[in-house]
Design a protein around this motif. Sequence first.
Motif, PDB file in Angstrom:
ATOM      1  N   ILE A 168      43.769 -36.741 -53.768  1.00 29.16           N
ATOM      2  CA  ILE A 168      43.137 -36.173 -54.958  1.00 29.16           C
ATOM      3  C   ILE A 168      42.322 -37.240 -55.669  1.00 29.16           C
ATOM      4  CG2 ILE A 168      43.591 -35.140 -57.213  1.00 29.16           C
ATOM      5  CD1 ILE A 168      46.076 -33.858 -56.005  1.00 29.16           C
ATOM      6  N   ASN A 169      41.119 -36.900 -56.072  1.00 24.23           N
ATOM      7  CA  ASN A 169      40.248 -37.791 -56.844  1.00 24.23           C
ATOM      8  C   ASN A 169      40.431 -37.435 -58.320  1.00 24.23           C
ATOM      9  OD1 ASN A 169      38.253 -39.326 -57.990  1.00 24.23           O
ATOM     10  ND2 ASN A 169      36.586 -38.526 -56.726  1.00 24.23           N
ATOM     11  N   TYR A 170      41.101 -38.285 -59.054  1.00 26.02           N
ATOM     12  CA  TYR A 170      41.509 -37.926 -60.409  1.00 26.02           C
ATOM     13  C   TYR A 170      40.403 -38.060 -61.452  1.00 26.02           C
ATOM     14  CZ  TYR A 170      46.280 -37.700 -58.682  1.00 26.02           C
ATOM     15  OH  TYR A 170      47.419 -37.352 -57.997  1.00 26.02           O
ATOM     16  N   LEU A 171      39.402 -38.877 -61.212  1.00 24.12           N
ATOM     17  CA  LEU A 171      38.365 -39.101 -62.227  1.00 24.12           C
ATOM     18  C   LEU A 171      37.632 -37.811 -62.606  1.00 24.12           C
ATOM     19  CD1 LEU A 171      36.859 -41.052 -64.051  1.00 24.12           C
ATOM     20  CD2 LEU A 171      35.324 -41.572 -62.124  1.00 24.12           C
ATOM     21  N   PRO A 172      37.090 -37.043 -61.637  1.00 20.97           N
ATOM     22  CA  PRO A 172      36.431 -35.779 -62.031  1.00 20.97           C
ATOM     23  C   PRO A 172      37.396 -34.783 -62.656  1.00 20.97           C
ATOM     24  CG  PRO A 172      36.558 -35.953 -59.644  1.00 20.97           C
ATOM     25  CD  PRO A 172      36.941 -37.283 -60.191  1.00 20.97           C
ATOM     26  N   LEU A 173      38.686 -34.826 -62.250  1.00 21.54           N
ATOM     27  CA  LEU A 173      39.662 -33.912 -62.840  1.00 21.54           C
ATOM     28  C   LEU A 173      39.940 -34.269 -64.293  1.00 21.54           C
ATOM     29  CD1 LEU A 173      42.235 -33.517 -59.917  1.00 21.54           C
ATOM     30  CD2 LEU A 173      40.266 -32.083 -60.482  1.00 21.54           C
ATOM     31  N   VAL A 174      39.983 -35.564 -64.599  1.00 23.25           N
ATOM     32  CA  VAL A 174      40.170 -36.001 -65.986  1.00 23.25           C
ATOM     33  C   VAL A 174      38.955 -35.601 -66.822  1.00 23.25           C
ATOM     34  CG1 VAL A 174      40.336 -38.022 -67.498  1.00 23.25           C
ATOM     35  CG2 VAL A 174      41.741 -37.892 -65.420  1.00 23.25           C
ATOM     36  N   PHE A 175      37.758 -35.796 -66.268  1.00 21.63           N
ATOM     37  CA  PHE A 175      36.533 -35.412 -66.957  1.00 21.63           C
ATOM     38  C   PHE A 175      36.527 -33.914 -67.252  1.00 21.63           C
ATOM     39  CE2 PHE A 175      31.672 -35.021 -66.680  1.00 21.63           C
ATOM     40  CZ  PHE A 175      31.531 -35.323 -68.030  1.00 21.63           C
ATOM     41  N   PHE A 176      36.941 -33.115 -66.252  1.00 17.93           N
ATOM     42  CA  PHE A 176      37.041 -31.671 -66.444  1.00 17.93           C
ATOM     43  C   PHE A 176      38.032 -31.339 -67.556  1.00 17.93           C
ATOM     44  CE2 PHE A 176      39.685 -27.949 -65.579  1.00 17.93           C
ATOM     45  CZ  PHE A 176      38.743 -26.930 -65.612  1.00 17.93           C
ATOM     46  N   ALA A 177      39.207 -31.957 -67.536  1.00 21.53           N
ATOM     47  CA  ALA A 177      40.245 -31.661 -68.528  1.00 21.53           C
ATOM     48  C   ALA A 177      39.794 -32.017 -69.937  1.00 21.53           C
ATOM     49  CB  ALA A 177      41.530 -32.408 -68.172  1.00 21.53           C
ATOM     50  N   VAL A 178      39.110 -33.153 -70.086  1.00 18.53           N
ATOM     51  CA  VAL A 178      38.629 -33.576 -71.407  1.00 18.53           C
ATOM     52  C   VAL A 178      37.619 -32.573 -71.955  1.00 18.53           C
ATOM     53  CG1 VAL A 178      37.273 -35.329 -72.615  1.00 18.53           C
ATOM     54  CG2 VAL A 178      39.088 -36.029 -71.045  1.00 18.53           C
TER      55      VAL A 178
ATOM     56  N   PHE B 244      37.212 -29.389 -70.988  1.00 22.02           N
ATOM     57  CA  PHE B 244      37.831 -28.080 -71.153  1.00 22.02           C
ATOM     58  C   PHE B 244      38.649 -28.015 -72.443  1.00 22.02           C
ATOM     59  CE2 PHE B 244      41.275 -25.000 -70.379  1.00 22.02           C
ATOM     60  CZ  PHE B 244      40.516 -23.882 -70.092  1.00 22.02           C
ATOM     61  N   ALA B 245      39.392 -29.083 -72.741  1.00 20.51           N
ATOM     62  CA  ALA B 245      40.235 -29.091 -73.931  1.00 20.51           C
ATOM     63  C   ALA B 245      39.463 -29.468 -75.186  1.00 20.51           C
ATOM     64  CB  ALA B 245      41.401 -30.071 -73.731  1.00 20.51           C
ATOM     65  N   GLY B 246      38.451 -30.303 -75.027  1.00 22.94           N
ATOM     66  CA  GLY B 246      37.763 -30.836 -76.195  1.00 22.94           C
ATOM     67  C   GLY B 246      36.638 -29.978 -76.736  1.00 22.94           C
ATOM     68  N   LEU B 247      35.893 -29.314 -75.853  1.00 19.76           N
ATOM     69  CA  LEU B 247      34.742 -28.546 -76.318  1.00 19.76           C
ATOM     70  C   LEU B 247      35.104 -27.446 -77.316  1.00 19.76           C
ATOM     71  CD1 LEU B 247      32.631 -28.287 -73.030  1.00 19.76           C
ATOM     72  CD2 LEU B 247      32.033 -29.536 -75.117  1.00 19.76           C
ATOM     73  N   PRO B 248      36.203 -26.687 -77.106  1.00 19.29           N
ATOM     74  CA  PRO B 248      36.532 -25.641 -78.087  1.00 19.29           C
ATOM     75  C   PRO B 248      36.899 -26.183 -79.466  1.00 19.29           C
ATOM     76  CG  PRO B 248      37.651 -25.236 -76.005  1.00 19.29           C
ATOM     77  CD  PRO B 248      37.083 -26.616 -75.928  1.00 19.29           C
ATOM     78  N   LEU B 249      37.217 -27.472 -79.560  1.00 20.53           N
ATOM     79  CA  LEU B 249      37.599 -28.064 -80.846  1.00 20.53           C
ATOM     80  C   LEU B 249      36.398 -28.429 -81.705  1.00 20.53           C
ATOM     81  CD1 LEU B 249      40.449 -30.446 -79.612  1.00 20.53           C
ATOM     82  CD2 LEU B 249      40.649 -28.108 -80.478  1.00 20.53           C
TER      83      LEU B 249
ATOM     84  N   PHE C  98      26.502 -25.003 -74.353  1.00 18.20           N
ATOM     85  CA  PHE C  98      27.178 -25.760 -73.300  1.00 18.20           C
ATOM     86  C   PHE C  98      28.676 -25.443 -73.291  1.00 18.20           C
ATOM     87  CE2 PHE C  98      29.410 -29.326 -71.453  1.00 18.20           C
ATOM     88  CZ  PHE C  98      28.635 -29.653 -70.348  1.00 18.20           C
ATOM     89  N   ALA C  99      29.287 -25.416 -74.476  1.00 24.60           N
ATOM     90  CA  ALA C  99      30.730 -25.162 -74.569  1.00 24.60           C
ATOM     91  C   ALA C  99      31.088 -23.768 -74.065  1.00 24.60           C
ATOM     92  CB  ALA C  99      31.196 -25.337 -76.011  1.00 24.60           C
ATOM     93  N   ASP C 100      30.318 -22.748 -74.476  1.00 26.48           N
ATOM     94  CA  ASP C 100      30.613 -21.370 -74.068  1.00 26.48           C
ATOM     95  C   ASP C 100      30.491 -21.196 -72.558  1.00 26.48           C
ATOM     96  OD1 ASP C 100      31.130 -20.564 -76.637  1.00 26.48           O
ATOM     97  OD2 ASP C 100      29.134 -19.747 -77.005  1.00 26.48           O
ATOM     98  N   PHE C 101      29.442 -21.754 -71.987  1.00 23.58           N
ATOM     99  CA  PHE C 101      29.228 -21.569 -70.551  1.00 23.58           C
ATOM    100  C   PHE C 101      30.179 -22.442 -69.732  1.00 23.58           C
ATOM    101  CE2 PHE C 101      25.502 -19.485 -72.110  1.00 23.58           C
ATOM    102  CZ  PHE C 101      25.151 -18.574 -71.137  1.00 23.58           C
ATOM    103  N   PHE C 102      30.530 -23.617 -70.240  1.00 18.12           N
ATOM    104  CA  PHE C 102      31.498 -24.459 -69.534  1.00 18.12           C
ATOM    105  C   PHE C 102      32.865 -23.770 -69.500  1.00 18.12           C
ATOM    106  CE2 PHE C 102      34.666 -27.751 -68.994  1.00 18.12           C
ATOM    107  CZ  PHE C 102      34.104 -28.575 -68.026  1.00 18.12           C
ATOM    108  N   GLN C 103      33.278 -23.199 -70.630  1.00 17.35           N
ATOM    109  CA  GLN C 103      34.560 -22.503 -70.666  1.00 17.35           C
ATOM    110  C   GLN C 103      34.569 -21.322 -69.720  1.00 17.35           C
ATOM    111  OE1 GLN C 103      36.229 -25.157 -72.440  1.00 17.35           O
ATOM    112  NE2 GLN C 103      37.501 -23.371 -72.823  1.00 17.35           N
TER     113      GLN C 103
END
Length: 383
Positions: A189-199, A201-206, A217-222
């Motif tokens: 597993i390559n964790y760097l893109p997964l961490v970027f995705f998680a940040v 996904f969790a951060g944009l709605p805030l 960007f936030a609406d379409f990414f979600q």
Amino acid sequence: MKQVFEVFWQFFTLGWISFGGPAAHIGYFEKTFVQKLKWIDSESYARLISLSQFLPGPGSSQIGFAIGLRRAGVIGGFTAFIAFTFPSVLLLYILATTDATQDAAWLVSITHGLKLLAVVVVADATLNMYKGFCKERTTVTICVVTAAVLLLVPSLLTQMIVLVAAGILGMQLKQPAETTVVATVKGGINYLPLVFFAVLFAGLPLLTNSPAWLTIFADFFQSGSLVFGGGHVVLPMLQQALGDAIDTDRFLMGYAAAQAVPGPMFSLSAFLGADLLVNSPLMGALIATVAIFLPGFLLVLGFHGAWESLAAKPKVSGAVWGINAAVVGLLMSALYSPVFTSAIVEPVDMAAVIVGFFALRTLKLPIMAVVASFIAFGYVMGL
């Protein structure tokens, strides 16, 4: 560099001729990259298809991205995406920004015909997926319960809950024997893109009181992060995410137009992004397109190296089994609302849909012939 150019040319050519949606794209890819060019063997290609089913995002585009990734590294993956997506994005952007789309009566009539086409295409996709994914009593039950819940409580949160619940249920109920997989792609597993995705996904709605481009960007990414099942499933996701930000008729016009152009269904984002950022439509189209595709590609980058061994694990296989059944239920709910309720106005509309479904499903007419027929029907009915 030669391999990158080869990736670009092959996918650019396919981007102009790949009509028919994700299932057709998988067929085009198989003929081109497995049979003709032999860039990938049939077993590895089948595992790429299963990876695209397991991860959220645009299924056929994720397969294309993974093929480019294998052929020419990360640059090859993104080259495949750009080349395959460019034709449809260009066509939908032109449609969204053409002055004639504002008041022309002829376009209103054609739009109605394309909305009726959307009913036919979604119905056909739902039936195909039902036959493929709902073969046991348990999967049929998951499908029916999902459809009923989403019709009674339509929301993005409900969609998330039913998909997660279906995955968990599948892990518990479907446990096939583990098989040996000979991995053609080495690595974990390559964790760097997964961490970027998680940040993201969790951060944009805030982010509140954001500028318009960041909200897009936030609406379409979600939406891109939560779409299991490929192109058709993006319809209810985006409908819930955008809410009243875009008119329903305009939304369905873009969705129907996405059926009529080659390439990925997710290119609908270019049409919607241009509408949402009216002062800078090109910027809006590009932001929305990048945002909706990005989650799926980050997840492919993260799991691609480890997937061939993960895919043999009983729990992973079971989760895919349950999620696929739930996706069919989600499509059923979308077929009724907003597709059916916004398109069928009078008996002649329903008659056109029935004939169109017969032409596509039984007569096996080419998708472009069906598209042309509904455009002509809409135009004639508007005279």
